[in-house]
Design an enzyme around this catalytic site. Structure first.
Site, PDB file in Angstrom:
ATOM      1  N   HIS A   1      13.998 -13.108  -0.996  1.00  0.00           N
ATOM      2  CA  HIS A   1      15.233 -13.789  -1.387  1.00  0.00           C
ATOM      3  C   HIS A   1      15.946 -14.296  -0.134  1.00  0.00           C
ATOM      4  O   HIS A   1      16.090 -13.547   0.851  1.00  0.00           O
ATOM      5  CB  HIS A   1      16.142 -12.827  -2.158  1.00  0.00           C
ATOM      6  CG  HIS A   1      17.412 -13.477  -2.600  1.00  0.00           C
ATOM      7  ND1 HIS A   1      17.464 -14.346  -3.669  1.00  0.00           N
ATOM      8  CD2 HIS A   1      18.664 -13.432  -2.081  1.00  0.00           C
ATOM      9  CE1 HIS A   1      18.713 -14.790  -3.799  1.00  0.00           C
ATOM     10  NE2 HIS A   1      19.458 -14.253  -2.852  1.00  0.00           N
TER      11      HIS A   1
ATOM     12  N   ARG B   1      11.394 -13.824 -23.924  1.00  0.00           N
ATOM     13  CA  ARG B   1      11.057 -13.408 -22.555  1.00  0.00           C
ATOM     14  C   ARG B   1       9.884 -12.415 -22.576  1.00  0.00           C
ATOM     15  O   ARG B   1       8.979 -12.469 -21.757  1.00  0.00           O
ATOM     16  CB  ARG B   1      12.314 -12.748 -21.953  1.00  0.00           C
ATOM     17  CG  ARG B   1      12.348 -12.614 -20.472  1.00  0.00           C
ATOM     18  CD  ARG B   1      13.709 -12.121 -20.028  1.00  0.00           C
ATOM     19  NE  ARG B   1      14.696 -13.187 -19.962  1.00  0.00           N
ATOM     20  CZ  ARG B   1      14.858 -13.991 -18.907  1.00  0.00           C
ATOM     21  NH1 ARG B   1      14.120 -13.835 -17.841  1.00  0.00           N
ATOM     22  NH2 ARG B   1      15.759 -14.934 -18.914  1.00  0.00           N
TER      23      ARG B   1
ATOM     24  N   VAL C   1      14.100 -13.828 -14.052  1.00  0.00           N
ATOM     25  CA  VAL C   1      14.361 -12.385 -13.982  1.00  0.00           C
ATOM     26  C   VAL C   1      13.381 -11.687 -14.916  1.00  0.00           C
ATOM     27  O   VAL C   1      13.157 -12.133 -16.039  1.00  0.00           O
ATOM     28  CB  VAL C   1      15.822 -12.065 -14.388  1.00  0.00           C
ATOM     29  CG1 VAL C   1      16.042 -10.556 -14.403  1.00  0.00           C
ATOM     30  CG2 VAL C   1      16.786 -12.724 -13.429  1.00  0.00           C
TER      31      VAL C   1
ATOM     32  N   GLU D   1      11.184 -15.810   6.593  1.00  0.00           N
ATOM     33  CA  GLU D   1      10.572 -15.181   5.410  1.00  0.00           C
ATOM     34  C   GLU D   1       9.061 -15.397   5.375  1.00  0.00           C
ATOM     35  O   GLU D   1       8.321 -14.539   4.919  1.00  0.00           O
ATOM     36  CB  GLU D   1      11.263 -15.555   4.093  1.00  0.00           C
ATOM     37  CG  GLU D   1      11.089 -16.920   3.548  1.00  0.00           C
ATOM     38  CD  GLU D   1      11.788 -17.083   2.168  1.00  0.00           C
ATOM     39  OE1 GLU D   1      12.002 -18.217   1.787  1.00  0.00           O
ATOM     40  OE2 GLU D   1      12.114 -16.072   1.488  1.00  0.00           O
TER      41      GLU D   1
ATOM     42  N   ASN E   1       9.843  -9.040  -4.005  1.00  0.00           N
ATOM     43  CA  ASN E   1      10.448 -10.374  -4.093  1.00  0.00           C
ATOM     44  C   ASN E   1      11.013 -10.744  -2.731  1.00  0.00           C
ATOM     45  O   ASN E   1      11.477  -9.881  -1.986  1.00  0.00           O
ATOM     46  CB  ASN E   1      11.589 -10.353  -5.119  1.00  0.00           C
ATOM     47  CG  ASN E   1      12.288 -11.699  -5.241  1.00  0.00           C
ATOM     48  OD1 ASN E   1      11.649 -12.743  -5.337  1.00  0.00           O
ATOM     49  ND2 ASN E   1      13.619 -11.683  -5.234  1.00  0.00           N
TER      50      ASN E   1
ATOM     51  N   MET F   1      11.415 -18.000 -10.166  1.00  0.00           N
ATOM     52  CA  MET F   1      12.836 -18.073 -10.499  1.00  0.00           C
ATOM     53  C   MET F   1      13.131 -17.593 -11.923  1.00  0.00           C
ATOM     54  O   MET F   1      13.895 -18.207 -12.648  1.00  0.00           O
ATOM     55  CB  MET F   1      13.338 -19.512 -10.280  1.00  0.00           C
ATOM     56  CG  MET F   1      13.108 -20.032  -8.876  1.00  0.00           C
ATOM     57  SD  MET F   1      13.761 -18.958  -7.553  1.00  0.00           S
ATOM     58  CE  MET F   1      15.449 -19.538  -7.490  1.00  0.00           C
TER      59      MET F   1
ATOM     60  N   ASN G   1       6.115 -19.988   0.613  1.00  0.00           N
ATOM     61  CA  ASN G   1       5.843 -18.557   0.821  1.00  0.00           C
ATOM     62  C   ASN G   1       4.427 -18.193   0.389  1.00  0.00           C
ATOM     63  O   ASN G   1       3.760 -17.391   1.037  1.00  0.00           O
ATOM     64  CB  ASN G   1       6.875 -17.694   0.094  1.00  0.00           C
ATOM     65  CG  ASN G   1       8.171 -17.639   0.862  1.00  0.00           C
ATOM     66  OD1 ASN G   1       8.262 -16.973   1.888  1.00  0.00           O
ATOM     67  ND2 ASN G   1       9.170 -18.372   0.389  1.00  0.00           N
TER      68      ASN G   1
ATOM     69  N   ASP H   1      17.966  -9.620  -8.201  1.00  0.00           N
ATOM     70  CA  ASP H   1      17.861  -9.483  -6.735  1.00  0.00           C
ATOM     71  C   ASP H   1      18.496  -8.179  -6.242  1.00  0.00           C
ATOM     72  O   ASP H   1      19.049  -8.137  -5.131  1.00  0.00           O
ATOM     73  CB  ASP H   1      18.513 -10.697  -6.043  1.00  0.00           C
ATOM     74  CG  ASP H   1      17.816 -12.004  -6.398  1.00  0.00           C
ATOM     75  OD1 ASP H   1      16.581 -11.997  -6.519  1.00  0.00           O
ATOM     76  OD2 ASP H   1      18.512 -13.024  -6.551  1.00  0.00           O
TER      77      ASP H   1
HETATM   78  C1  GAR Z   1      12.331 -19.129  -1.100  1.00  0.00           C
HETATM   79  O1  GAR Z   1      13.207 -19.398  -0.021  1.00  0.00           O
HETATM   80  C2  GAR Z   1      12.676 -17.824  -1.795  1.00  0.00           C
HETATM   81  O2  GAR Z   1      13.275 -16.902  -0.929  1.00  0.00           O
HETATM   82  C3  GAR Z   1      13.639 -18.303  -2.850  1.00  0.00           C
HETATM   83  O3  GAR Z   1      13.143 -19.511  -3.302  1.00  0.00           O
HETATM   84  C4  GAR Z   1      12.468 -20.165  -2.222  1.00  0.00           C
HETATM   85  C5  GAR Z   1      11.117 -20.615  -2.734  1.00  0.00           C
HETATM   86  O4  GAR Z   1      10.446 -21.376  -1.773  1.00  0.00           O
HETATM   87  N1  GAR Z   1      13.751 -17.314  -3.899  1.00  0.00           N
HETATM   88  C6  GAR Z   1      14.884 -17.041  -4.538  1.00  0.00           C
HETATM   89  O5  GAR Z   1      15.923 -17.650  -4.359  1.00  0.00           O
HETATM   90  C7  GAR Z   1      14.769 -15.904  -5.560  1.00  0.00           C
HETATM   91  N2  GAR Z   1      16.057 -15.508  -6.053  1.00  0.00           N
HETATM   92  P1  GAR Z   1       8.874 -21.584  -1.837  1.00  0.00           P
HETATM   93  O6  GAR Z   1       8.529 -21.989  -3.279  1.00  0.00           O
HETATM   94  O7  GAR Z   1       8.633 -22.696  -0.866  1.00  0.00           O
HETATM   95  O8  GAR Z   1       8.223 -20.294  -1.444  1.00  0.00           O
END
Ligand code: GAR
Length: 198
Positions: free
Chosen positions: A105, A61, A88, A170, A103, A86, A13, A141
């Site tokens: 998801h 945190r 919160v 996405e 974000n 990843m 992403n 989320d």
């Molecule tokens: C993505 O598909 C994103 O939507 C998901 O992790 C992947 C990261 O891929 N995010 C979540 O699950 C957040 N709860 P990337 O590192 O290749 O962008």
């Protein structure tokens, strides 16, 4: 508008953001909470500053988030994209960037929050899955939904195949939302996001 991108892993992403024309948005810094992830190399290849703020190095945190905030503030960041980040975020961190954190998801929220959303969709037997880009609040989320795109779940899908189909969408959707946020096209009435629909 200067953006910080927070990542934890592969960074596909992030790559979509780096490859897109985001104006009037610009990526000022990429921060990973995990060392040595591919996302960091993607940023470096694109000439964007990339640093690690390892959450394991902090006792709480809040201390981790304070360190992230210091790095973002040092570069004049006004808005944040969570691109496969990843962790919160606490309510006090989110309050520093009101309606300025988005974000992505890999599910049609509110279905399947948390980790491994494509696997959750397959295990549940849904026939439609998808991607949600949403404003971030302190819930998992659960913030106001900006845009969603659905994809079919095909009988032969495993988690990898479904996630790949979701990611194609996405990678298109996230840069578009970032551009619209920077252009001032998105606002919220309660939890209803007002703006041009995808
Ligand atoms: C993505 O598909 C994103 O939507 C998901 O992790 C992947 C990261 O891929 N995010 C979540 O699950 C957040 N709860 P990337 O590192 O290749 O962008």
């Amino acid at each position: 508008m200067k953006f910080g991108v927070l990542v934890s892993g592969a960074g596909t992403n992030l790559q979509a953001l780096l490859d897109a024309d985001l104006a009037p948005a610009a990526i000022a810094i990429v921060i990973s909470n995990r060392p040595s992830v591919p996302a960091l190399a993607r940023a470096e290849r694109a000439g964007v500053p990339a640093i690690v703020v390892d959450h394991k190095a902090f006792p709480t945190r809040e201390a981790f988030e304070d360190a992230v905030h210091v790095e973002l503030a040092a570069r004049g960041v006004e808005a944040i994209v969570l691109a496969g980040f990843m962790r919160v975020l606490t309510a006090s961190f989110v309050a520093r960037y009101p309606l300025r954190i988005v974000n992505t998801h890999p599910s049609l929220l509110p279905a399947f929050p948390g980790v491994d959303a494509p696997a959750q969709a397959i295990a549940y037997g849904t026939k439609v899955a998808g991607v949600t880009v949403h404003f971030v609040d302190a819930s998992l989320d659960g913030g106001p939904i900006i845009a969603q795109v659905a994809v079919p779940v095909l009988p032969a899908d495993d988690t990898r195949a479904l996630h790949a189909r979701i990611q194609r969408e996405e990678h298109r959707l996230l840069p578009d939302v970032v551009r619209r946020l920077a252009a001032g096209e998105l606002s919220c009435e309660g939890r209803i996001v007002v703006g041009r629909a995808e």
